[in-house]
Design an enzyme around this catalytic site. Sequence first.
Site, short mmCIF file in Angstrom:
data_model
loop_
_atom_site.label_atom_id
_atom_site.label_comp_id
_atom_site.label_asym_id
_atom_site.label_seq_id
_atom_site.Cartn_x
_atom_site.Cartn_y
_atom_site.Cartn_z
N MET A 126 0.85 -1.20 0.00
CA MET A 126 0.00 0.00 0.00
C MET A 126 0.89 1.26 0.00
SD MET A 126 -3.43 -0.99 2.06
CE MET A 126 -2.84 -0.67 3.70
N HIS A 138 9.29 -3.54 3.42
CA HIS A 138 8.87 -3.72 2.03
C HIS A 138 10.08 -3.96 1.12
CE1 HIS A 138 5.53 -0.94 3.47
NE2 HIS A 138 4.84 -1.97 3.00
N SER A 141 4.21 1.36 7.93
CA SER A 141 3.93 2.66 7.33
C SER A 141 3.23 3.57 8.32
CB SER A 141 3.06 2.48 6.09
OG SER A 141 3.67 1.59 5.18
#
EC number: 6.3.2.1
Lengths: 280, 280
Positions: free
Chosen positions: A30, A37, A186
């Site tokens: 996302m 990531h 995040s």
Amino acid sequence: MEVFTSVSGLRKFLSQQFLQQKSIGLVPTMGALHQGHLALVEAAAAQNDIAVTSIFVNPTQFNNVEDLAKYPRTLEADLELLRVAGCHAVFAPSTEEMYPAQPALKFDFGPIETIMEGASRPGHFNGVGIVVSKLFHMVKPHRAYFGQKDLQQVAVVKRMVADLSFDLEIVVFPTVREADGLAMSSRNRRLSPAERLIAPHIYQILTATRDRIQQGETVGNAKYAALQAFSDIPELILDYIEIVDTATLQNIPEPGEAGTSAICVAVQLGPVRLIDNLIF
Amino acid sequence: MEVFTSVSGLRKFLSQQFLQQKSIGLVPTMGALHQGHLALVEAAAAQNDIAVTSIFVNPTQFNNVEDLAKYPRTLEADLELLRVAGCHAVFAPSTEEMYPAQPALKFDFGPIETIMEGASRPGHFNGVGIVVSKLFHMVKPHRAYFGQKDLQQVAVVKRMVADLSFDLEIVVFPTVREADGLAMSSRNRRLSPAERLIAPHIYQILTATRDRIQQGETVGNAKYAALQAFSDIPELILDYIEIVDTATLQNIPEPGEAGTSAICVAVQLGPVRLIDNLIF
């Protein structure tokens, strides 16, 4: 690095790769990328001819409007990080491109989704299942990469791949942590400096709980001690702490073989809901 | 013609076809093949390099144990018919091969599945959705062929393909009928000679209903006349007759543009439940 915003552009690029018999690795994200990531992207690039990263803040997996609105969006920085990590192609569609019409189909994963994140975020895993299915059909990867931090998501996606006979391999990578143990997320960007100092207590309580069990305390007693530890830090508002089997996600009375048990936790800290887990 | 009973054997054969850039057409069937199926196979062979027919009596789409047990199974005859029709490969797996474990995932198609067949056969379209998804992931066809006789199944599969972004085309062929109008169905074999003589009334009532509407009668009046006609034939125990939009399957107060309305019917005749429809 190619960047696509349309399904047709992505498919055209990928069909050229298939013709050349290239293997494809997909990292669904996302955005608001962090080292967790990037470790997945680096692995996808190392293990496949072509690494594809998708960046899409999927509205159907949010049950909290504010969480969706405030989810960090940092596309330009993300693209730069992906370039450096060796990503070959990025798919960053709009909501309209992903959902030309509202899906009528809903996924129900049964017991695996009515606990932990499923209980706290109704509809979340339906949203995950639908969007991951769409991405799998758009990219047709040989391997898809997920982080262990989203342990329940991994279990749900593995279940879906088995139940629907998707022809791909799910690769799971360990959670990447900050130096002080906080799991990278995040959502960490939305913590205030004071909250950021408190956040590592989550990992400390997880490790202390694991240590207690490994030193012979019962699962019940270790969980009770963890509840006490959370209640001692009023800023950490505990949603749940569960000690479960990693495959079924059902509560376990005692630990199984090494690597098959997990302590899973979700807390609210200021404006942010954080999750973490430890496999043992 | 190749015959596969294992997913791995099928995938190995198909991966060779993909390398040679062959296009693949899939005809999913439950066997007991008739001319309706064979028209689909012939079309799949004409429109693709490789035509694959699957034969699998899918237990998860049966809600009636006796219907499942008595569903005709005629594999050797089916294979001979497929050979003649130009089929290139047959996939005829066991239940264990298709379902190594009981699926946890359930599909819910919303309003489209709570009416007609969905209302009469709870769980039917979940079973259809799961097995068709599995077959799509096993065969990876460019085109998949379905008969219009299963109008609601076609609507559900089209919905699934759109909602999950499957990269394939659904091709629908008109219902093939016996000389007396009876829609071809594997279940027709289970009718007694006397029942077989009564069965064509279903199509006669469908055409009479369509004619009434096209001659200006209201949908409501035409439906009422159809109900009367069914009640005049005591052997035909009507389950439902609905006049609907072909895309949404919702009842319509008046016919839409040509080809967008359908009269759908299900009846019990002796031991067999028969369905049919007429698009107008």
